[in-house]
Scaffold this motif. Sequence first.
Motif, PDB file in Angstrom:
ATOM      1  N   HIS A 131     -44.864 -23.235  -4.278  1.00 56.99           N
ATOM      2  CA  HIS A 131     -44.529 -23.775  -2.969  1.00 56.99           C
ATOM      3  C   HIS A 131     -45.738 -24.149  -2.118  1.00 56.99           C
ATOM      4  O   HIS A 131     -45.618 -24.280  -0.905  1.00 56.99           O
ATOM      5  CB  HIS A 131     -43.647 -22.776  -2.221  1.00 56.99           C
ATOM      6  CG  HIS A 131     -44.208 -21.375  -2.207  1.00 56.99           C
ATOM      7  ND1 HIS A 131     -44.273 -20.606  -3.337  1.00 56.99           N
ATOM      8  CD2 HIS A 131     -44.730 -20.621  -1.217  1.00 56.99           C
ATOM      9  CE1 HIS A 131     -44.810 -19.431  -3.042  1.00 56.99           C
ATOM     10  NE2 HIS A 131     -45.102 -19.415  -1.764  1.00 56.99           N
ATOM     11  N   TYR A 147     -43.942 -16.127  -5.749  1.00 55.01           N
ATOM     12  CA  TYR A 147     -44.226 -15.218  -4.638  1.00 55.01           C
ATOM     13  C   TYR A 147     -45.372 -14.259  -5.009  1.00 55.01           C
ATOM     14  O   TYR A 147     -46.432 -14.290  -4.407  1.00 55.01           O
ATOM     15  CB  TYR A 147     -42.932 -14.461  -4.330  1.00 55.01           C
ATOM     16  CG  TYR A 147     -42.913 -13.578  -3.110  1.00 55.01           C
ATOM     17  CD1 TYR A 147     -42.819 -14.118  -1.838  1.00 55.01           C
ATOM     18  CD2 TYR A 147     -42.932 -12.192  -3.231  1.00 55.01           C
ATOM     19  CE1 TYR A 147     -42.757 -13.303  -0.718  1.00 55.01           C
ATOM     20  CE2 TYR A 147     -42.866 -11.375  -2.127  1.00 55.01           C
ATOM     21  CZ  TYR A 147     -42.777 -11.924  -0.865  1.00 55.01           C
ATOM     22  OH  TYR A 147     -42.708 -11.121   0.232  1.00 55.01           O
ATOM     23  N   THR A 172     -51.438 -20.236  -3.861  1.00 58.43           N
ATOM     24  CA  THR A 172     -50.703 -19.949  -2.636  1.00 58.43           C
ATOM     25  C   THR A 172     -51.271 -18.696  -1.975  1.00 58.43           C
ATOM     26  O   THR A 172     -51.946 -17.895  -2.613  1.00 58.43           O
ATOM     27  CB  THR A 172     -49.212 -19.732  -2.927  1.00 58.43           C
ATOM     28  OG1 THR A 172     -49.091 -18.754  -3.981  1.00 58.43           O
ATOM     29  CG2 THR A 172     -48.540 -21.023  -3.348  1.00 58.43           C
ATOM     30  N   PHE A 229     -50.313 -15.646   1.456  1.00 59.00           N
ATOM     31  CA  PHE A 229     -49.168 -14.991   2.075  1.00 59.00           C
ATOM     32  C   PHE A 229     -48.554 -15.863   3.163  1.00 59.00           C
ATOM     33  O   PHE A 229     -47.346 -15.801   3.410  1.00 59.00           O
ATOM     34  CB  PHE A 229     -49.576 -13.626   2.625  1.00 59.00           C
ATOM     35  CG  PHE A 229     -48.422 -12.817   3.146  1.00 59.00           C
ATOM     36  CD1 PHE A 229     -47.284 -12.612   2.370  1.00 59.00           C
ATOM     37  CD2 PHE A 229     -48.457 -12.264   4.412  1.00 59.00           C
ATOM     38  CE1 PHE A 229     -46.208 -11.869   2.844  1.00 59.00           C
ATOM     39  CE2 PHE A 229     -47.386 -11.518   4.902  1.00 59.00           C
ATOM     40  CZ  PHE A 229     -46.260 -11.329   4.117  1.00 59.00           C
ATOM     41  N   ASP A 235     -48.160 -19.078   2.947  1.00 65.16           N
ATOM     42  CA  ASP A 235     -47.236 -19.956   2.217  1.00 65.16           C
ATOM     43  C   ASP A 235     -45.935 -19.225   1.914  1.00 65.16           C
ATOM     44  O   ASP A 235     -44.840 -19.808   2.001  1.00 65.16           O
ATOM     45  CB  ASP A 235     -47.871 -20.429   0.902  1.00 65.16           C
ATOM     46  CG  ASP A 235     -49.090 -21.299   1.110  1.00 65.16           C
ATOM     47  OD1 ASP A 235     -49.018 -22.238   1.923  1.00 65.16           O
ATOM     48  OD2 ASP A 235     -50.116 -21.036   0.463  1.00 65.16           O
ATOM     49  N   ASN A 236     -46.041 -17.949   1.553  1.00 70.15           N
ATOM     50  CA  ASN A 236     -44.836 -17.161   1.266  1.00 70.15           C
ATOM     51  C   ASN A 236     -43.956 -17.026   2.503  1.00 70.15           C
ATOM     52  O   ASN A 236     -42.725 -17.171   2.424  1.00 70.15           O
ATOM     53  CB  ASN A 236     -45.231 -15.776   0.746  1.00 70.15           C
ATOM     54  CG  ASN A 236     -45.813 -15.817  -0.658  1.00 70.15           C
ATOM     55  OD1 ASN A 236     -45.798 -16.857  -1.321  1.00 70.15           O
ATOM     56  ND2 ASN A 236     -46.326 -14.690  -1.115  1.00 70.15           N
ATOM     57  N   ALA A 280     -37.823 -12.516  -5.725  1.00 69.26           N
ATOM     58  CA  ALA A 280     -39.188 -12.630  -5.219  1.00 69.26           C
ATOM     59  C   ALA A 280     -40.005 -11.524  -5.876  1.00 69.26           C
ATOM     60  O   ALA A 280     -40.039 -10.380  -5.410  1.00 69.26           O
ATOM     61  CB  ALA A 280     -39.207 -12.504  -3.702  1.00 69.26           C
ATOM     62  N   HIS A 305     -36.805  -8.597  -2.974  1.00 70.60           N
ATOM     63  CA  HIS A 305     -38.048  -8.211  -3.628  1.00 70.60           C
ATOM     64  C   HIS A 305     -37.742  -7.508  -4.952  1.00 70.60           C
ATOM     65  O   HIS A 305     -36.872  -6.645  -5.020  1.00 70.60           O
ATOM     66  CB  HIS A 305     -38.826  -7.230  -2.749  1.00 70.60           C
ATOM     67  CG  HIS A 305     -39.648  -7.893  -1.692  1.00 70.60           C
ATOM     68  ND1 HIS A 305     -40.070  -7.238  -0.555  1.00 70.60           N
ATOM     69  CD2 HIS A 305     -40.145  -9.152  -1.591  1.00 70.60           C
ATOM     70  CE1 HIS A 305     -40.777  -8.057   0.192  1.00 70.60           C
ATOM     71  NE2 HIS A 305     -40.839  -9.222  -0.418  1.00 70.60           N
TER      72      HIS A 305
END
Length: 606
Positions: free
Chosen positions: A344, A367, A382, A384, A386-387, A404, A439
């Motif tokens: 992402h 993730y 990526t 954090f 971006d997450n 995730a 998660h």
Amino acid sequence: MKVILNCLPPARTDTPSAALSILKAHLTTNGVETLVIYWNILLDGILPSFERNTDTIHFDLLPYLYLIAEEHGDDIARSRANAYVKAELPERDVLNDSSDYLGGTRRVLDKRIARELSRYSPDEPLLFGISCRYEQWIPGMVLAGYVKRLFTDARIVIGGLGSRDRAAAVMKMCGLFDYAIWGEGEYPLLELVRALDGGNAGLAAVPRLLFREGGTLRNSDTETGRFFDMNSGVFADHDDYFSCLEALGKDTSAVILPLESTRGCTWNACRFCVYSDGMRTRKREPSRVTEEVRRLLDRHHTPYFAFMDNDIVANDPERLESVLDDLISLREQREINFIAEVIHKGFTKRIMEKLPRAGFGRIHFGYESLSDSLLAKMGKKTNFSDNIFFVKFARKSGIKLPSANIIRGIPSEEDVDILACMDNLHFLRFYYDNEFFRHTIIPLRLAGHSRFHDMVPADELGRFNENEIFRLLPGVMTEGIDRFALFDFSAPHNTLWNAFAKINDFYYNHTYSYTVRREEGDVIYREFFDGAPVLELVLGDVASAILRETNERILDLRDLLTSLRERDPQTDETSVRAALDALKARHLVYFGETYGSIISVIDADI
């Protein structure tokens, strides 16, 4: 020569094999009679029904591991396989006097395999292809025994192997396999068929082939050659899958059809990953993706699709938007639903809004961690921020994020990294919901060809010794085999992860919410825990402006200052830094080192 491709347990039964379906189409297009046998469906039900724990072991492999242990006279390995089944079904043996749960496996296989293979003549030249994806080579060994007994002149080739080392390891373990192809298989398999039709003379010229010669394994002379053209107009052929289901009277309305829009990995950076081994990175034209979806809808009448790519973006957001635009247009005429995986980096609000409109209601994304330091150590592009952006806009757009993954136990992991993950849990407090965003803490599985493997000193590799399937194979089979060529292994984890898991559970067991309102000229932020107020803040002009500017995009400090000064030229950097520090202390804004990648945690349309 007729080619019989074999899809074996533990491959999923609710979807055709993406790899075998395109192999069949490619070979058929080139004049080779080809079919796919879905043994994963035909042999379904050998094990009794119980809840499988797919994070620890492929339970569907147990009957075949049992038979392999039996053939090698390894009673301990056979008992281990039985023990796993008994652990799930202890009520079937309350007196502990009938613990051979898998003893009837051979009778079931004899009947079902003989019935299916009776369709073919022992007098015709046959090449059986066995996929090794998801450890299918384990039941493949058992199937190979039946094939060699019934068709003495048949040849067996294995594929779906990422590296030559893994191909060699499997070939050494099972002398019934005649050939192995590693890397992409379309053209090597076609050239193998042509070489066999010509009397074996051209085996050395088949790209990425291992074969037996003079009692030893030999590599072919080339690792290059042609690669399948993803824009050629050759589309996957799933007819054998649907014929199998229909012959058994099974419902086909909920079948998930696989799609492929890219191969390889355009990033090729993650230190834990070996996904692109043996692949050439390339992309499919958006129009070809939509064309295949239309064809499959017309032929099979199921609206469910899954992209097999490890990243449908392929580091090309513009191309992704073209794909989404085409699918949005198609979705106005037809019912279609997709699941896909994305990396992402560089996502925008516009892309996030287009995803559900195009039918992407569920997405897996890269993730991996809540810590910038761990993401950097993994080689992720990526961070954090971006997450947070992706989770925030997925929630706003109604996209479910079913897994995730949080990877624990990488070689360079330190306590401070885990502690950062614990603290950063609070930045996502408004988004925890098992139905929306879940998660999943997973151990690093150290792969033999990964960059992480190369970073671990040889004397420390012994720590990575956890793999249940490897322990279920007879010791005589794995003796002298590089275990990392066969499987991924994990190591015991830092116990701080146990504390992390408990804190993570706390967030999932409670609800945080907030409001942001203008009241008498002030911007008031209120936060609630399980419905009760716990925090009230008056946001100043600079803080409000920061939340507004970083609400829908990730900015570094320089770009943030530029945006703020467009509204108020007198904005000074010192006041912005102070406001950022205060907002981060309250977990309302996140940014990395040197005020990089600033993102608002809340949806602050102020």
